[in-house]
Design a protein around this motif. Structure first.
Motif, PDB file in Angstrom:
ATOM      1  N   LEU A  33       0.796  -1.222   0.000  1.00 24.07           N
ATOM      2  CA  LEU A  33       0.000   0.000   0.000  1.00 24.07           C
ATOM      3  C   LEU A  33       0.836   1.283   0.000  1.00 24.07           C
ATOM      4  CD1 LEU A  33      -2.590  -1.081   2.727  1.00 24.07           C
ATOM      5  CD2 LEU A  33      -2.895  -1.144   0.245  1.00 24.07           C
ATOM      6  N   SER A  34       2.075   1.207   0.461  1.00 21.21           N
ATOM      7  CA  SER A  34       2.882   2.415   0.625  1.00 21.21           C
ATOM      8  C   SER A  34       3.975   2.481  -0.433  1.00 21.21           C
ATOM      9  CB  SER A  34       3.521   2.430   2.017  1.00 21.21           C
ATOM     10  OG  SER A  34       4.517   1.429   2.095  1.00 21.21           O
ATOM     11  N   ASP A  35       4.806   3.520  -0.308  1.00 19.14           N
ATOM     12  CA  ASP A  35       5.922   3.679  -1.244  1.00 19.14           C
ATOM     13  C   ASP A  35       7.115   2.800  -0.876  1.00 19.14           C
ATOM     14  OD1 ASP A  35       6.913   4.949   0.994  1.00 19.14           O
ATOM     15  OD2 ASP A  35       7.244   6.883   0.012  1.00 19.14           O
ATOM     16  N   GLY A  36       7.066   2.156   0.283  1.00 20.13           N
ATOM     17  CA  GLY A  36       8.121   1.232   0.681  1.00 20.13           C
ATOM     18  C   GLY A  36       9.258   1.866   1.441  1.00 20.13           C
ATOM     19  N   SER A  37       9.187   3.169   1.699  1.00 28.26           N
ATOM     20  CA  SER A  37      10.270   3.801   2.452  1.00 28.26           C
ATOM     21  C   SER A  37      10.219   3.316   3.899  1.00 28.26           C
ATOM     22  CB  SER A  37      10.185   5.316   2.381  1.00 28.26           C
ATOM     23  OG  SER A  37       9.036   5.771   3.049  1.00 28.26           O
TER      24      SER A  37
ATOM     25  N   ALA B 178      18.967  -2.916  12.480  1.00 24.78           N
ATOM     26  CA  ALA B 178      19.604  -4.229  12.578  1.00 24.78           C
ATOM     27  C   ALA B 178      19.622  -4.977  11.247  1.00 24.78           C
ATOM     28  CB  ALA B 178      18.884  -5.071  13.632  1.00 24.78           C
ATOM     29  N   GLU B 179      18.523  -4.928  10.519  1.00 24.23           N
ATOM     30  CA  GLU B 179      18.413  -5.750   9.318  1.00 24.23           C
ATOM     31  C   GLU B 179      18.933  -5.073   8.053  1.00 24.23           C
ATOM     32  OE1 GLU B 179      14.514  -7.520   8.943  1.00 24.23           O
ATOM     33  OE2 GLU B 179      14.418  -7.868  11.104  1.00 24.23           O
ATOM     34  N   THR B 180      18.962  -3.751   8.041  1.00 24.52           N
ATOM     35  CA  THR B 180      19.427  -3.071   6.825  1.00 24.52           C
ATOM     36  C   THR B 180      20.783  -2.404   7.018  1.00 24.52           C
ATOM     37  OG1 THR B 180      18.347  -0.992   7.377  1.00 24.52           O
ATOM     38  CG2 THR B 180      17.058  -2.583   6.093  1.00 24.52           C
ATOM     39  N   ASN B 181      21.280  -2.425   8.253  1.00 25.97           N
ATOM     40  CA  ASN B 181      22.559  -1.773   8.574  1.00 25.97           C
ATOM     41  C   ASN B 181      22.590  -0.311   8.140  1.00 25.97           C
ATOM     42  OD1 ASN B 181      23.699  -4.071   9.763  1.00 25.97           O
ATOM     43  ND2 ASN B 181      24.265  -4.875   7.755  1.00 25.97           N
ATOM     44  N   GLN B 182      21.473   0.350   8.235  1.00 27.91           N
ATOM     45  CA  GLN B 182      21.388   1.771   7.917  1.00 27.91           C
ATOM     46  C   GLN B 182      20.349   2.424   8.814  1.00 27.91           C
ATOM     47  OE1 GLN B 182      20.253   1.922   3.833  1.00 27.91           O
ATOM     48  NE2 GLN B 182      18.105   1.653   4.229  1.00 27.91           N
ATOM     49  N   PRO B 183      20.489   3.710   9.037  1.00 31.15           N
ATOM     50  CA  PRO B 183      19.493   4.400   9.868  1.00 31.15           C
ATOM     51  C   PRO B 183      18.167   4.531   9.109  1.00 31.15           C
ATOM     52  CG  PRO B 183      21.106   5.963   9.027  1.00 31.15           C
ATOM     53  CD  PRO B 183      21.562   4.595   8.619  1.00 31.15           C
ATOM     54  N   PRO B 184      17.081   4.705   9.822  1.00 34.31           N
ATOM     55  CA  PRO B 184      15.778   4.912   9.169  1.00 34.31           C
ATOM     56  C   PRO B 184      15.781   6.200   8.344  1.00 34.31           C
ATOM     57  CG  PRO B 184      15.508   4.427  11.505  1.00 34.31           C
ATOM     58  CD  PRO B 184      16.966   4.617  11.270  1.00 34.31           C
ATOM     59  N   ASP B 185      14.850   6.285   7.406  1.00 34.01           N
ATOM     60  CA  ASP B 185      14.747   7.450   6.523  1.00 34.01           C
ATOM     61  C   ASP B 185      14.585   8.748   7.309  1.00 34.01           C
ATOM     62  OD1 ASP B 185      14.990   5.772   4.384  1.00 34.01           O
ATOM     63  OD2 ASP B 185      12.856   5.782   3.853  1.00 34.01           O
ATOM     64  N   SER B 186      13.807   8.704   8.389  1.00 30.43           N
ATOM     65  CA  SER B 186      13.599   9.925   9.176  1.00 30.43           C
ATOM     66  C   SER B 186      14.916  10.393   9.787  1.00 30.43           C
ATOM     67  CB  SER B 186      12.567   9.684  10.269  1.00 30.43           C
ATOM     68  OG  SER B 186      12.986   8.635  11.122  1.00 30.43           O
TER      69      SER B 186
END
Length: 156
Positions: free
Chosen positions: A26-30, A64-72
């Motif tokens: 439903l979303s853009d996936g971000s 933990a799973e993407t080894n990157q900070p959230p978009d926000s």
């Protein structure tokens, strides 16, 4: 029997799984709360208030799973960088303005001295002209010069 909150929590957990798997429906996936709310079909404020623990779980899993900070967090870091750059530019512009103001005051003093027939040596003028405001003053160098006895014509 499950209540509406349990249903919301189930949808939120399923939405977290879909977003982290890169399969949004439903979303853009971000990887942001707004997308999570859209993906789970819950109001964003419900996610922020009633299900804050799931929001934090989402962010922890993103890290933990993407080894990157959230978009926000990426947006906030970018904004901090932009604001620091703007602050440095502002400070540089202020320094340049102060320097120009000092040059104008000195040039004015030279012209005033020339009109009075006095010394036009800029070093002599700079020695008698206060270019920096004294502590506790308003910072207006021109007013300080105008108030001094030698500039009011009070030299008897």
């Amino acid at each position: 029997m499950t209540g509406p909150r349990d249903d919301e929590r189930t949808r939120i957990r399923a939405a977290i799984d879909r977003l982290l798997a890169g399969q949004p429906e439903l979303s853009d996936g971000s990887l942001a709360v707004v997308s999570l709310a859209i993906e789970a079909d819950v109001h964003r404020m419900a996610l922020q208030k009633r299900h804050a623990d799931l929001k934090e779980e989402f962010y922890a899993r993103v890290r933990a799973e993407t080894n990157q900070p959230p978009d926000s967090e990426k947006r906030l870091r970018s904004e901090v960088t932009r604001l620091r750059r703007a602050l440095n530019e502002s400070r540089a512009a202020e320094t340049e303005s102060r320097h120009r103001a000092e040059q104008i005051v000195l040039a004015t003093a030279v012209l005033l001295q020339q009109n009075r027939g006095g010394s036009t040596n800029p070093q002599h003028i700079a020695a008698v002209l206060p270019l920096r405001p004294s502590p506790g003053s308003t910072g207006d160098t021109h007013d300080q010069c105008a108030k001094s006895p030698r500039n009011r014509g009070d030299h008897n």
